[in-house]
Design a protein around this motif. Structure first.
Motif, short mmCIF file in Angstrom:
data_model
loop_
_atom_site.label_atom_id
_atom_site.label_comp_id
_atom_site.label_asym_id
_atom_site.label_seq_id
_atom_site.Cartn_x
_atom_site.Cartn_y
_atom_site.Cartn_z
N GLU A 208 0.84 -1.19 0.00
CA GLU A 208 0.00 0.00 0.00
C GLU A 208 0.88 1.24 0.00
O GLU A 208 1.88 1.30 0.71
CB GLU A 208 -0.92 0.01 1.23
CG GLU A 208 -1.92 -1.12 1.27
CD GLU A 208 -2.81 -1.06 2.49
OE1 GLU A 208 -2.62 -0.11 3.29
OE2 GLU A 208 -3.67 -1.94 2.67
N SER A 209 0.49 2.22 -0.78
CA SER A 209 1.24 3.47 -0.81
C SER A 209 1.05 4.22 0.49
O SER A 209 -0.04 4.22 1.08
CB SER A 209 0.78 4.33 -1.99
OG SER A 209 1.35 5.62 -1.91
N LEU A 210 2.11 4.87 0.94
CA LEU A 210 2.04 5.65 2.16
C LEU A 210 1.41 7.01 1.93
O LEU A 210 1.00 7.69 2.87
CB LEU A 210 3.45 5.84 2.74
CG LEU A 210 4.25 4.57 3.01
CD1 LEU A 210 5.64 4.91 3.51
CD2 LEU A 210 3.52 3.68 4.01
N PHE A 211 1.32 7.43 0.66
CA PHE A 211 0.86 8.78 0.35
C PHE A 211 -0.32 8.82 -0.62
O PHE A 211 -1.04 9.81 -0.67
CB PHE A 211 2.02 9.61 -0.26
CG PHE A 211 3.16 9.83 0.68
CD1 PHE A 211 3.19 10.92 1.51
CD2 PHE A 211 4.21 8.92 0.75
CE1 PHE A 211 4.24 11.13 2.39
CE2 PHE A 211 5.27 9.11 1.62
CZ PHE A 211 5.29 10.22 2.45
N ILE A 212 -0.49 7.78 -1.43
CA ILE A 212 -1.57 7.76 -2.42
C ILE A 212 -2.68 6.86 -1.92
O ILE A 212 -2.48 5.67 -1.66
CB ILE A 212 -1.06 7.25 -3.79
CG1 ILE A 212 0.15 8.07 -4.25
CG2 ILE A 212 -2.17 7.33 -4.83
CD1 ILE A 212 0.79 7.55 -5.52
N ARG B 285 10.17 8.84 -0.09
CA ARG B 285 10.50 7.56 0.54
C ARG B 285 9.29 6.62 0.62
O ARG B 285 9.07 5.96 1.64
CB ARG B 285 11.07 7.78 1.95
CG ARG B 285 12.28 8.68 2.02
CD ARG B 285 13.45 8.13 1.25
NE ARG B 285 14.65 8.91 1.47
CZ ARG B 285 14.99 9.99 0.76
NH1 ARG B 285 14.23 10.40 -0.23
NH2 ARG B 285 16.09 10.66 1.04
N ASP B 286 8.51 6.59 -0.42
CA ASP B 286 7.35 5.69 -0.47
C ASP B 286 7.82 4.31 -0.92
O ASP B 286 7.70 3.92 -2.08
CB ASP B 286 6.30 6.26 -1.43
CG ASP B 286 4.92 5.65 -1.19
OD1 ASP B 286 4.85 4.63 -0.48
OD2 ASP B 286 3.93 6.18 -1.71
N TYR B 287 8.38 3.54 0.03
CA TYR B 287 9.03 2.27 -0.27
C TYR B 287 8.13 1.30 -1.03
O TYR B 287 8.55 0.63 -1.96
CB TYR B 287 9.49 1.60 1.02
CG TYR B 287 10.79 2.10 1.59
CD1 TYR B 287 11.52 3.08 0.92
CD2 TYR B 287 11.29 1.60 2.77
CE1 TYR B 287 12.71 3.55 1.44
CE2 TYR B 287 12.49 2.05 3.31
CZ TYR B 287 13.20 3.04 2.63
OH TYR B 287 14.37 3.49 3.13
#
Length: 316
Positions: free
Chosen positions: A79-83, A277-279
């Motif tokens: 899961e994206s941390l920002f989207i 840094r969206d790993y």
């Protein structure tokens, strides 16, 4: 043939495993703490530690890899941390423009390169051959972004034939879709057309110097039959190789062209994700591109078997 294809597929499995290892560990070597980036510099240390624990960043690196690859096999790419969208939706939305750009560029390159390479080989040492080889050297030397800017200046600004930037999906209009993609595809395709032209010429010259070609000419076989039925067929392996490598290069190297023409492809997604840094997104995108590249090379191996029966006979 099925046995040959089966062996090629089995050989891909360890490659995919190694690719997943490299992707995971390279991403985790990127400096910076994603938890701290998410919360900001003013965040309390307790909140950062709690988020690290929630994301599993405190686990040993090998355990993080096992959890990640297990989720990938189950179809969960993270899961994206920002989207705030499912990872599948994120990947498809950004991958489709890149695939469209890459395949259009490859088609342009092949359409230009194969006839030019055959013509240059047929007229070796003549003015046409020298002009084409000079043009191909220029095409290889000029960066894609510079070609793109020149195309924008000529066809978008001066002639107003094509839009200077942007992207339209096929849902908007098929005509608009290809109109917006033409200039970036041409900018990308010209360099690869130069590479394929030179490889086609070299491969054709090698075949045209063979004894069986000389025998065919001595028997009075028409030149076009010699070129297309005999020479081109036997010169295909190196040409297929460079076309496949061009596609891999286009998929992984379209970032600059996407930036110049403002195309919302994978390149922009990767750069944005690295900055914040969206790993999860970085891992998913890089692994997906690597998987596509491996599949492309697998298809090239299979095409070898169709193009030249000697290749599959050696492995069966």
């Amino acid at each position: 043939m099925l046995k040959y294809i089966g062996k090629r597929i089995i050989a891909v499995i360890p490659v995919l495993f190694i690719v997943s290892l490299v992707v995971f560990f390279l991403i985790h070597l990127i400096p910076g703490d994603p938890a701290r980036v998410m919360l900001g510099d003013q965040a309390l240390e307790e909140d950062v530690i709690a988020l690290q624990q929630e994301m599993g960043l405190n686990d040993p690196i090998w355990l993080q890899y096992i959890k990640w690859i297990s989720d990938v096999f189950r179809g969960d790419w993270g899961e994206s941390l920002f989207i705030d969208e499912p990872m599948g939706t994120i990947l498809i939305e950004h991958l489709l423009p890149t695939l469209a750009l890459s395949f259009n560029a490859l088609i342009i390159a092949v359409v230009i390169a194969i006839p030019c390479g055959i013509y240059a080989a047929k007229n070796r040492g003549r003015i046409g051959d020298q002009v084409l080889m000079g043009a191909s050297m220029v095409g290889i030397s000029i960066p894609n972004f510079l070609i793109g800017l020149l195309l924008i200046l000529l066809f978008a600004v001066k002639l107003n034939w094509f839009p200077s930037s942007g992207y339209k999906t096929m849902d908007d209009s098929i005509g608009l879709h290809f109109k917006y993609l033409f200039l970036p595809s041409l900018a990308l395709g010209l360099m690869h057309a130069s590479l394929i032209t030179r490889m086609t010429r070299s491969s054709m010259l090698e075949v045209l110097g063979s004894d069986y070609i000389k025998m065919a000419r001595a028997k009075g076989v028409k030149e076009n039959v010699i070129l297309f039925r005999h020479a081109l067929k036997n010169a295909l392996l190196p040409i297929i190789t460079v076309i496949g490598q061009s596609l891999v290069s286009l998929l992984s190297g379209a970032l600059v062209t996407e930036s110049v023409f403002n195309i919302p492809g994978v390149g922009q997604l990767v750069v944005t994700s690295i900055n914040r840094r969206d790993y999860e997104v970085i891992q998913a995108v890089v692994l997906l591109i690597a998987l596509i590249n491996v599949v492309v090379m697998l298809l090239i191996d299979i095409l070898y078997g169709f193009a030249d029966t000697r290749v599959r006979m050696k492995t069966e």
